[in-house]
Design a protein around this motif. Structure first.
Motif, PDB file in Angstrom:
ATOM      1  N   ALA A 231      -3.039  -5.040   2.847  1.00  0.00           N
ATOM      2  CA  ALA A 231      -3.055  -3.609   2.531  1.00  0.00           C
ATOM      3  C   ALA A 231      -2.958  -2.734   3.779  1.00  0.00           C
ATOM      4  O   ALA A 231      -2.634  -1.551   3.669  1.00  0.00           O
ATOM      5  CB  ALA A 231      -4.319  -3.264   1.741  1.00  0.00           C
TER       6      ALA A 231
ATOM      7  N   ASP B 281      -0.687  -2.886   5.954  1.00  0.00           N
ATOM      8  CA  ASP B 281       0.730  -2.574   6.177  1.00  0.00           C
ATOM      9  C   ASP B 281       1.553  -2.456   4.898  1.00  0.00           C
ATOM     10  O   ASP B 281       2.729  -2.137   4.959  1.00  0.00           O
ATOM     11  CB  ASP B 281       1.366  -3.664   7.054  1.00  0.00           C
ATOM     12  CG  ASP B 281       0.662  -3.804   8.392  1.00  0.00           C
ATOM     13  OD1 ASP B 281       0.395  -2.764   9.027  1.00  0.00           O
ATOM     14  OD2 ASP B 281       0.371  -4.953   8.786  1.00  0.00           O
ATOM     15  N   ASP B 282       0.941  -2.755   3.759  1.00  0.00           N
ATOM     16  CA  ASP B 282       1.692  -2.831   2.514  1.00  0.00           C
ATOM     17  C   ASP B 282       1.048  -1.927   1.457  1.00  0.00           C
ATOM     18  O   ASP B 282      -0.059  -2.205   0.993  1.00  0.00           O
ATOM     19  CB  ASP B 282       1.719  -4.287   2.041  1.00  0.00           C
ATOM     20  CG  ASP B 282       2.474  -4.504   0.753  1.00  0.00           C
ATOM     21  OD1 ASP B 282       2.988  -3.520   0.163  1.00  0.00           O
ATOM     22  OD2 ASP B 282       2.560  -5.667   0.315  1.00  0.00           O
ATOM     23  N   ASP B 283       1.746  -0.869   1.089  1.00  0.00           N
ATOM     24  CA  ASP B 283       1.218   0.074   0.095  1.00  0.00           C
ATOM     25  C   ASP B 283       0.985  -0.587  -1.254  1.00  0.00           C
ATOM     26  O   ASP B 283       0.046  -0.234  -1.975  1.00  0.00           O
ATOM     27  CB  ASP B 283       2.163   1.264  -0.074  1.00  0.00           C
ATOM     28  CG  ASP B 283       2.164   2.184   1.132  1.00  0.00           C
ATOM     29  OD1 ASP B 283       1.212   2.113   1.947  1.00  0.00           O
ATOM     30  OD2 ASP B 283       3.109   2.985   1.267  1.00  0.00           O
ATOM     31  N   ASN B 284       1.826  -1.537  -1.613  1.00  0.00           N
ATOM     32  CA  ASN B 284       1.648  -2.233  -2.895  1.00  0.00           C
ATOM     33  C   ASN B 284       0.346  -3.025  -2.912  1.00  0.00           C
ATOM     34  O   ASN B 284      -0.344  -3.061  -3.929  1.00  0.00           O
ATOM     35  CB  ASN B 284       2.828  -3.141  -3.197  1.00  0.00           C
ATOM     36  CG  ASN B 284       4.083  -2.356  -3.507  1.00  0.00           C
ATOM     37  OD1 ASN B 284       4.016  -1.243  -4.031  1.00  0.00           O
ATOM     38  ND2 ASN B 284       5.234  -2.915  -3.178  1.00  0.00           N
TER      39      ASN B 284
ATOM     40  N   PHE C 277      -2.305  -2.288  -1.143  1.00  0.00           N
ATOM     41  CA  PHE C 277      -3.378  -1.301  -1.238  1.00  0.00           C
ATOM     42  C   PHE C 277      -3.534  -0.811  -2.673  1.00  0.00           C
ATOM     43  O   PHE C 277      -4.650  -0.687  -3.172  1.00  0.00           O
ATOM     44  CB  PHE C 277      -3.146  -0.106  -0.305  1.00  0.00           C
ATOM     45  CG  PHE C 277      -4.285   0.849  -0.351  1.00  0.00           C
ATOM     46  CD1 PHE C 277      -5.415   0.629   0.420  1.00  0.00           C
ATOM     47  CD2 PHE C 277      -4.255   1.947  -1.198  1.00  0.00           C
ATOM     48  CE1 PHE C 277      -6.509   1.492   0.340  1.00  0.00           C
ATOM     49  CE2 PHE C 277      -5.336   2.810  -1.278  1.00  0.00           C
ATOM     50  CZ  PHE C 277      -6.464   2.584  -0.503  1.00  0.00           C
ATOM     51  N   ASP C 278      -2.422  -0.545  -3.336  1.00  0.00           N
ATOM     52  CA  ASP C 278      -2.467  -0.112  -4.738  1.00  0.00           C
ATOM     53  C   ASP C 278      -3.166  -1.159  -5.603  1.00  0.00           C
ATOM     54  O   ASP C 278      -3.941  -0.816  -6.503  1.00  0.00           O
ATOM     55  CB  ASP C 278      -1.059   0.147  -5.276  1.00  0.00           C
ATOM     56  CG  ASP C 278      -0.418   1.387  -4.665  1.00  0.00           C
ATOM     57  OD1 ASP C 278      -1.131   2.192  -4.028  1.00  0.00           O
ATOM     58  OD2 ASP C 278       0.817   1.529  -4.812  1.00  0.00           O
TER      59      ASP C 278
ATOM     60  N   TYR D 218      -6.871  -0.940  -4.990  1.00  0.00           N
ATOM     61  CA  TYR D 218      -7.391   0.261  -5.636  1.00  0.00           C
ATOM     62  C   TYR D 218      -7.502   0.059  -7.151  1.00  0.00           C
ATOM     63  O   TYR D 218      -8.541   0.364  -7.745  1.00  0.00           O
ATOM     64  CB  TYR D 218      -6.493   1.459  -5.316  1.00  0.00           C
ATOM     65  CG  TYR D 218      -6.987   2.743  -5.915  1.00  0.00           C
ATOM     66  CD1 TYR D 218      -7.963   3.498  -5.273  1.00  0.00           C
ATOM     67  CD2 TYR D 218      -6.490   3.210  -7.136  1.00  0.00           C
ATOM     68  CE1 TYR D 218      -8.432   4.680  -5.825  1.00  0.00           C
ATOM     69  CE2 TYR D 218      -6.962   4.382  -7.692  1.00  0.00           C
ATOM     70  CZ  TYR D 218      -7.922   5.121  -7.032  1.00  0.00           C
ATOM     71  OH  TYR D 218      -8.399   6.277  -7.586  1.00  0.00           O
TER      72      TYR D 218
ATOM     73  N   VAL E 285     -10.064   3.486   3.303  1.00  0.00           N
ATOM     74  CA  VAL E 285      -8.811   3.718   4.024  1.00  0.00           C
ATOM     75  C   VAL E 285      -9.087   3.835   5.525  1.00  0.00           C
ATOM     76  O   VAL E 285      -8.403   3.231   6.349  1.00  0.00           O
ATOM     77  CB  VAL E 285      -8.103   4.990   3.502  1.00  0.00           C
ATOM     78  CG1 VAL E 285      -6.953   5.391   4.393  1.00  0.00           C
ATOM     79  CG2 VAL E 285      -7.624   4.777   2.068  1.00  0.00           C
TER      80      VAL E 285
END
Length: 181
Positions: A13, A15-18, A20-21, A24, A57
């Motif tokens: 997460a 470096d990778d938004d997916n 992190f999503d 979450y 974050v």
């Protein structure tokens, strides 16, 4: 279904938004329920949960899976944020717990059914309020936070066996208070 390794997802997460999503989406309900169970107010819970995820974050780069699991790490952030809230607040608010087990009420239910459900929740919450602070915290982490005894132990800094004993005794007390023994 295979259990997801949240430690790896947390590292991804960064470096990778997916990724992190995914974190979450998985942890938001657990953290929300945990916080809501303590503050008894959805708007306050929204604010505190927002703070928790802002801290996530901000500090994700410092997460070290050799020291604690991601679940434990995030739960510590949540409990510390909640403690900070109560320090700031200086006293607990006396507000109704309208939807403790489900933050959204099914509008299709009949009024009689809603009344019975509300009375049951009220009875349960009154019984929960008669437990010690430690017992309440463990029950909330277990059922609203959906945490294992080990995760609770890591979060609170006690042994998993101690968590089990406290939980067992607290549940027995709850059954007695609710007249279900």
């Amino acid at each position: 279904m295979e259990e997801r390794d949240w430690n790896i997802v947390a590292q991804q997460a960064l470096d990778d938004d997916n990724a992190f999503d995914e974190l979450y989406e998985h942890f938001f309900p657990r953290i929300y329920n945990l916080i809501y169970a303590r503050v008894k107010n959805s708007s306050v819970a929204d604010d505190i949960v927002s703070d928790v995820f802002e801290k996530l974050v901000e500090h994700l780069g410092s997460f070290d899976s050799s020291k604690a699991s991601f679940t434990t790490w995030l739960s510590r952030i949540a409990t510390r944020t909640l403690t900070d809230y109560y320090r700031w607040q200086s006293h607990r608010q006396n507000v109704e717990w309208d939807d403790v087990f489900s933050p959204t009420v099914d509008k299709k239910e009949m009024p009689d059914g809603q009344l019975l459900e509300k009375e049951g929740k009220k009875e349960l919450l009154l019984a929960l309020g008669k437990l010690s602070e430690r017992e309440q915290q463990i029950i909330e982490l277990k059922f609203w936070g959906d945490m294992s005894n080990k995760e609770i132990a890591d979060t609170l800094g006690i042994s998993a066996a101690n968590v089990g004993v406290i939980l067992f005794r607290a549940m027995g007390t709850m059954r007695q208070l609710l007249g279900r023994e």
